[in-house]
Design an enzyme around this catalytic site. Structure first.
Site, PDB file in Angstrom:
ATOM      1  N   SER A   1      -7.520 -18.356   9.965  1.00 51.50           N
ATOM      2  CA  SER A   1      -8.347 -17.626  10.791  1.00 51.50           C
ATOM      3  C   SER A   1      -8.122 -18.003  12.263  1.00 51.50           C
ATOM      4  CB  SER A   1      -9.669 -17.853  10.473  1.00 51.50           C
ATOM      5  OG  SER A   1      -9.981 -17.096   9.275  1.00 51.50           O
TER       6      SER A   1
ATOM      7  N   ARG B   1      -9.861 -26.608  -1.241  1.00 51.64           N
ATOM      8  CA  ARG B   1     -10.199 -25.274  -0.766  1.00 51.64           C
ATOM      9  C   ARG B   1      -9.111 -24.570  -0.065  1.00 51.64           C
ATOM     10  NH1 ARG B   1     -15.577 -23.810   2.691  1.00 51.64           N
ATOM     11  NH2 ARG B   1     -14.614 -22.049   3.954  1.00 51.64           N
TER      12      ARG B   1
ATOM     13  N   ARG C   1     -19.083 -27.494   9.645  1.00 51.08           N
ATOM     14  CA  ARG C   1     -19.142 -27.111  11.036  1.00 51.08           C
ATOM     15  C   ARG C   1     -20.417 -26.097  11.258  1.00 51.08           C
ATOM     16  NH1 ARG C   1     -14.405 -22.468  10.395  1.00 51.08           N
ATOM     17  NH2 ARG C   1     -15.423 -21.391   8.787  1.00 51.08           N
TER      18      ARG C   1
ATOM     19  N   ARG D   1      -6.866 -29.029  13.482  1.00 48.00           N
ATOM     20  CA  ARG D   1      -7.736 -27.945  13.594  1.00 48.00           C
ATOM     21  C   ARG D   1      -9.016 -28.385  14.326  1.00 48.00           C
ATOM     22  NH1 ARG D   1      -8.792 -22.479   9.999  1.00 48.00           N
ATOM     23  NH2 ARG D   1     -10.926 -22.402  10.451  1.00 48.00           N
ATOM     24  N   PRO D   2      -9.354 -27.560  15.507  1.00 43.42           N
ATOM     25  CA  PRO D   2     -10.727 -28.338  15.988  1.00 43.42           C
ATOM     26  C   PRO D   2     -12.053 -28.112  15.111  1.00 43.42           C
ATOM     27  CG  PRO D   2      -9.485 -26.916  17.504  1.00 43.42           C
ATOM     28  CD  PRO D   2      -8.755 -26.628  16.311  1.00 43.42           C
ATOM     29  N   ASP D   3     -12.202 -26.907  14.647  1.00 43.88           N
ATOM     30  CA  ASP D   3     -13.646 -26.501  14.295  1.00 43.88           C
ATOM     31  C   ASP D   3     -14.451 -27.331  13.428  1.00 43.88           C
ATOM     32  OD1 ASP D   3     -11.544 -25.322  12.556  1.00 43.88           O
ATOM     33  OD2 ASP D   3     -13.097 -23.604  11.910  1.00 43.88           O
ATOM     34  N   ARG D   4     -13.487 -27.792  12.317  1.00 43.88           N
ATOM     35  CA  ARG D   4     -14.438 -28.679  11.274  1.00 43.88           C
ATOM     36  C   ARG D   4     -14.032 -30.232  11.680  1.00 43.88           C
ATOM     37  NH1 ARG D   4     -16.724 -26.248   7.218  1.00 43.88           N
ATOM     38  NH2 ARG D   4     -15.966 -23.933   6.761  1.00 43.88           N
TER      39      ARG D   4
ATOM     40  N   HIS E   1     -13.153 -18.002  -0.493  1.00 42.92           N
ATOM     41  CA  HIS E   1     -13.130 -19.583  -0.720  1.00 42.92           C
ATOM     42  C   HIS E   1     -13.925 -19.989  -2.021  1.00 42.92           C
ATOM     43  CE1 HIS E   1     -10.415 -20.367   2.397  1.00 42.92           C
ATOM     44  NE2 HIS E   1     -11.167 -19.867   3.222  1.00 42.92           N
TER      45      HIS E   1
END
EC number: 5.4.2.12
Length: 540
Positions: free
Chosen positions: A63, A154, A192, A262-265, A427
């Protein structure tokens, strides 16, 4: 022909295109509206993985990458490829920030901790980068190097960690450096959604040596499998010595390198280490939840104390303003789709539920946190459930209601909405739940699209990557919970002048072609750095 208004980009997150079959939940779902539009409207498919989105060939899309390419209008060189290229070129081993962490522990005779998502998934992190950091530590003759592995399950198969562990143990044996100190499922270490009780359990293992105990990483994973717990959900586990003491914990004066790109998690756990106002931030979050009548966890986690003299390095920038060192700072997309629309003086509206809100804002806008002038945003809270197969409709009905209100307001020239269901429920690996998730999206679009057409607008419906269309792993026959390399659908729904008799969508496109397509519909010129090409081919 009058310019359509509004032009609406609808992103069915994780709804890829694949042949029918028992694992294709998107095809098995009863989605009469989406089926009819795909059959009767201008339709094509878009490359959404690998080289088409700036990832290595054959790498699954995701995403973050998808929305970045959609908004940029050109293929964005992704951090995975960027870091891997630096390793291949040798630049990785002279990276000044990584060397600063090395020097920090040398000067203090302290420990270097490497933590991050473990394995070759390539969505949040990649094992090659961890191996390169071990090589870097070896070159600098570091002795105290500890690994904290966040198990995936995942973006890869649910029980694949032992195979990746074999590879890692081979690297450790070859280099003579590195000791595994903790393992934890990503469910805890990479939350997150402000479920701080999960983050707190991971932090307790990392810093306090508190959690499940095991004599080795292999034993920890095997014990979890024996309890029917897959990699993603492995409880934070401390690897202990023969005397029962933690192998290592993160202490004052140490250095930490968070290998996720990847930043979000990565943000939430990073905050647990470096945010001086963490406890107040957590307290305010739960006060808001209580005021909104939302359920609270049984115990509210608070950090006992902040570590001192800690050198904390993140592989990429997780969030502006975090007090950390960044090994690979961002290279911004300077003129994304939203900027071009804003510069033209048009109004726009970006909406999604919590799980995909960063994607229709931060990522779609090229890594920019702040909205552009004339850009309104709305966040719809995602449901508070343990896993989304328990509520496959997620917050799609609420997203739809808010979207209809935005359309009815007649304020906006451009609207983008993300329906998270096919991806987030995908997922979980539950085919019945994913079928319901796709049906929930179809039900939402059944209400939204007529409202768009009634106002003289058009809808461009796409996905950002595949997931829901492949729920059975072709090799094992078991659940497939990861993204796929399948193409994304792309179809245009409009009134007179936008049907198959007037328009076709060209083949061979990719996500980077979406922004130029939308700008053509808005009768705006793409920015000079948009090398993508409009998908619209007008019939003579």
């Amino acid at each position: 022909m009058t310019r359509p208004r509004p032009v609406v980009l609808i992103i069915m997150d994780g709804w890829g295109i694949a042949p029918p079959g028992p694992g294709n939940a998107a095809d098995l779902a009863d989605t009469p509206h989406v089926d009819a539009w795909m059959a009767n409207c201008p339709f094509t498919t878009l490359g959404a993985s690998g080289l088409d989105v700036g990832l290595p060939e054959g790498q699954i899309g995701n995403s973050e990458v998808g929305h970045l390419n959609i908004g940029a209008g050109f293929v964005v060189y992704q951090e995975l490829t960027r870091i891997s290229k630096a390793i291949a070129d040798g630049d990785f081993f002279t990276n000044p920030v990584l060397l600063q962490a090395i020097e920090h522990v040398k000067q203090r005779n302290s420990a270097l901790h490497l933590m991050g998502l473990f394995g070759p998934g390539g969505v949040h992190a990649h094992e090659d980068h961890l191996h390169a950091l071990l090589e870097l530590a070896h070159r600098h003759h570091l002795q105290r190097v500890y690994l904290h592995l966040f198990l995936d399950g995942r973006d890869v198969l649910p029980r694949s960690a032992l195979g990746f562990l074999d590879t890692l143990e081979g690297v450790i044996a070859r280099l003579g450096v590195g000791t595994i100190a903790t393992v934890s499922g990503r469910y805890y270490a990479m939350d997150r959604d402000k479920r701080w009780e999960r983050t707190g359990r991971a932090y307790a293992a990392l810093v306090d040596g508190v959690g499940e105990k095991a004599p080795s990483a292999r034993a920890a994973i095997e014990a979890s499998y024996a309890r029917d717990v897959s990699d993603e959900f492995v409880l934070p586990t401390v690897i202990v010595t023969a005397s029962g003491e933690p192998t290592a914990t993160v202490r004052d004066g140490d250095a930490v390198i968070f290998t996720n790109f990847r930043p979000d998690r990565g943000r939430q756990l990073t905050r647990a280490f470096v945010d001086p106002d963490l406890n107040e931030r957590i307290r305010q979050h739960y006060e808001r939840q209580k005021a909104e009548g939302q359920p609270l966890p049984a115990t509210i986690w608070q950090r006992e104390r902040q570590l001192r003299d800690l050198c904390f390095v993140t592989m990429t920038q997780y969030e502006e303003g975090l007090p950390v060192l960044v090994a690979f700072p961002p290279r911004y997309v300077t003129n994304p789709l939203a900027a071009v629309i804003s510069q033209a003086g048009l109004r726009q509206f970006h909406i999604a539920e919590t799980e995909k809100y960063p994607h229709v804002t931060f990522f779609l806008n090229g890594g920019r946190e702040e909205p552009f002038p004339g850009e309104d945003r709305q966040l719809i809270p995602s449901p508070k459930v343990a896993t989304y197969d328990l509520k496959p409709e997620m917050s799609a009905p609420e997203v739809t209601e808010a979207l209809l209100a935005a359309i009815d307001s007649d304020q906006y020239d451009f609207i983008v909405v993300n329906y998270a269901n096919p991806d987030m429920v995908g997922h979980t690996g539950s085919i019945p739940a994913v079928i319901k998730a796709c049906e929930a999206v179809d039900a939402g679009l059944a209400r939204v699209v007529p409202a768009i057409l009634e106002r003289g607008g058009v809808a461009l419906v796409i996905a950002d990557h595949g997931n829901a269309e492949q729920m059975i792993d072709p090799e094992t026959g078991g659940p497939h919970t990861a993204h796929t390399t399948n193409p994304a659908p792309c179809f245009l729904i409009g009134g007179a002048g936008y049907g198959k008799d007037a328009i076709e969508l060209r083949h061979g496109g990719r996500l980077a072609d979406v922004a130029p397509t939308l700008l053509e519909l808005l009768e705006l010129e793409p920015s000079p750095d948009m090398t993508g090409q409009s998908l619209i081919v007008r019939r003579a």
